[in-house]
Design an enzyme around this catalytic site. Sequence first.
Site, PDB file in Angstrom:
ATOM      1  N   GLU A 197      10.280  16.052  15.332  1.00  0.00           N
ATOM      2  CA  GLU A 197      10.355  15.876  13.721  1.00  0.00           C
ATOM      3  C   GLU A 197       9.618  16.763  12.852  1.00  0.00           C
ATOM      4  O   GLU A 197       8.303  16.672  13.057  1.00  0.00           O
ATOM      5  CB  GLU A 197      10.228  14.284  13.271  1.00  0.00           C
ATOM      6  CG  GLU A 197      10.596  14.195  11.810  1.00  0.00           C
ATOM      7  CD  GLU A 197      10.279  12.666  11.424  1.00  0.00           C
ATOM      8  OE1 GLU A 197       9.099  12.357  11.592  1.00  0.00           O
ATOM      9  OE2 GLU A 197      11.304  12.092  10.775  1.00  0.00           O
ATOM     10  N   GLU A 232       9.856   1.280  10.584  1.00  0.00           N
ATOM     11  CA  GLU A 232      10.870   2.216  10.197  1.00  0.00           C
ATOM     12  C   GLU A 232      10.409   3.670  10.423  1.00  0.00           C
ATOM     13  O   GLU A 232       9.322   3.976   9.604  1.00  0.00           O
ATOM     14  CB  GLU A 232      11.625   2.135   8.771  1.00  0.00           C
ATOM     15  CG  GLU A 232      12.212   0.730   8.426  1.00  0.00           C
ATOM     16  CD  GLU A 232      13.498   0.665   8.957  1.00  0.00           C
ATOM     17  OE1 GLU A 232      13.906   1.376   9.780  1.00  0.00           O
ATOM     18  OE2 GLU A 232      14.028  -0.372   8.944  1.00  0.00           O
ATOM     19  N   CYS A 263      13.859  11.103   6.690  1.00  0.00           N
ATOM     20  CA  CYS A 263      13.952  10.412   7.932  1.00  0.00           C
ATOM     21  C   CYS A 263      15.250  10.482   8.626  1.00  0.00           C
ATOM     22  O   CYS A 263      15.153  10.863   9.683  1.00  0.00           O
ATOM     23  CB  CYS A 263      13.386   8.960   8.119  1.00  0.00           C
ATOM     24  SG  CYS A 263      14.404   7.775   6.798  1.00  0.00           S
ATOM     25  N   LYS A 319       0.880  -1.099   0.022  1.00  0.00           N
ATOM     26  CA  LYS A 319       0.033   0.021   0.090  1.00  0.00           C
ATOM     27  C   LYS A 319       0.826   1.499  -0.024  1.00  0.00           C
ATOM     28  O   LYS A 319       1.476   1.467   1.098  1.00  0.00           O
ATOM     29  CB  LYS A 319      -1.009  -0.014   1.184  1.00  0.00           C
ATOM     30  CG  LYS A 319      -2.036   1.140   1.161  1.00  0.00           C
ATOM     31  CD  LYS A 319      -2.483   2.018   1.986  1.00  0.00           C
ATOM     32  CE  LYS A 319      -1.870   3.019   2.457  1.00  0.00           C
ATOM     33  NZ  LYS A 319      -1.718   4.130   1.778  1.00  0.00           N
TER      34      LYS A 319
END
Length: 486
Positions: free
Chosen positions: A383, A255, A288, A180
């Site tokens: 973040e 992750e 990331c 997906k």
Amino acid sequence: MLDKITVAGVSVDTRHWIGGERVASSDTFTDVSPIDGSVLGEISRGTPAEVAAAVSAAKAAFPAWAATPRAERARILHAVADGVEKRLEELAVVETTDNGALLRSHRRGVMPRVAHNFRFFADWLLRLDHEDFATRGHTNHVSWDPAGPCVLITPWNAPLMLATWKVAPALAAGNTVVLKPAEWSPLTASLLADIAAAAGLPAGVLNVVQGYGSEIGDALTSHPGVRRISFTGSVPTARRIAASAAANLTPLSLELGGKSPLLVFADADLDLAVDLAVEQYDNAGQVCLAATRLLVEETVAEEFTRRFVEKAARLTQGDPRDEATDIGPTIHPRQLEKIDGFVRRATAAGARAVIGGHPRDGRYYAPTLLTDVAQDSEIVQEEVFGPVLTLQTFATEEEAVRLANDTRFGLAATVATGDRDRADRVTARLVAGTVWVNCFFVRDLQAPFGGSRLSGVGREGGTWSFDFYCDLKNTVTAPKGWQDHG
Ligand code: NAD
């Protein structure tokens, strides 16, 4: 709804790929280019019904694919890599149009790596050997059995790269897949389905379901027929997935995000350190691993900042299809708003924007460097996922390590130093899945990749990927009991 759309001259199917057939949903979502906001097309908006069909197809295809000899699986994966290489330019332009990352990176770095992902895991599979141990005359034979259908859920910042980093080892291991992709960049997953089919991957071995995670995520991650879930994305989504997977105790690989530091010691090559710092604006900061917290030894902080500002001023921001562009757009106006919100709250709390600190228009955010930030402030702890760096200073190595480790994340860390002993001392104490010394972003696919703390669960790469995608089996055989008594 059109079954196919043309994006940058390339025909892309807008439907799901289930059991070797294109399947449309009655509803759609609109895919928009981050470059200029133009509508690229209407994409099938998956529902739990299509998820159920895709998992059924993956279950049905599993026994035959799992029983396919390794050499034949590897041959087909190499054929997929050939297909990626043949369509490399098409994949690169479609990806750039869909997610706004630089075309030159897609051409030269990302898409070749996509092909390499398939070749690497195909070859690794052939080298992956069983192990035998002897106990009091009994043989312990450890084998790598395919686990079953895998659900792979991916983000928008490096769509095909991150998808194939999961798809390739999952398929190599003998599993079947339901992929997906993210709803903000769904197109290259559809092209991958075409490429895999043309390469001879049997129907149902790879399935692609498009749609919103909020609408089909649960159906994917709570399905009892799914034996592995591998997810790359944000921490809040990971929590939802973990809760949903708990019903069947489906093994998870996660992750997730980061807030990685770049430690610059006074003994570092300062130009190299500045290059490493400016590199963190790559992909408009939507990476990331980005080292978004610059920690600079106070004796060189002024000179570092001067050189950083000078270098950052030379970056070109604009259309990512232009070879001269260094920084492209933000994926979506909503992301841009989110970035600006972080920066506004930081400046309201006393941070100073040395450069940037504002959007350029509704799609591009100016590369930003913030100083005068407190360690416990939101801008240092959370973040942002945009071109926003903070700069803090430290007086001692001890303080540098303390600041570096003082967030909830542990994805990566970068150290700039000219002193090997210091590099050894500091890297040993950093909490991070990957630590770079005087370099950034280089990684061999054999090495483990993943995050500590909230940056993730598990490691992938080389044998670690097969650890995750296989059920390891130990078969213990006694020396006696055979009819021939041999
Ligand atoms: P996201 O978590 O919003 O979405 C990622 C994927 O999850 C999308 O496909 C989305 O549709 C799906 N999803 C959303 N809700 C779901 C649910 N309830 N169940 C199942 N799936 C669901 O993340 P994003 O905004 O697309 O990506 C950015 C994040 O990804 C950042 O935090 C970034 O750090 C992280 N990221 C991590 C890595 C890594 O390897 N560690 C790499 C790239 C990006």
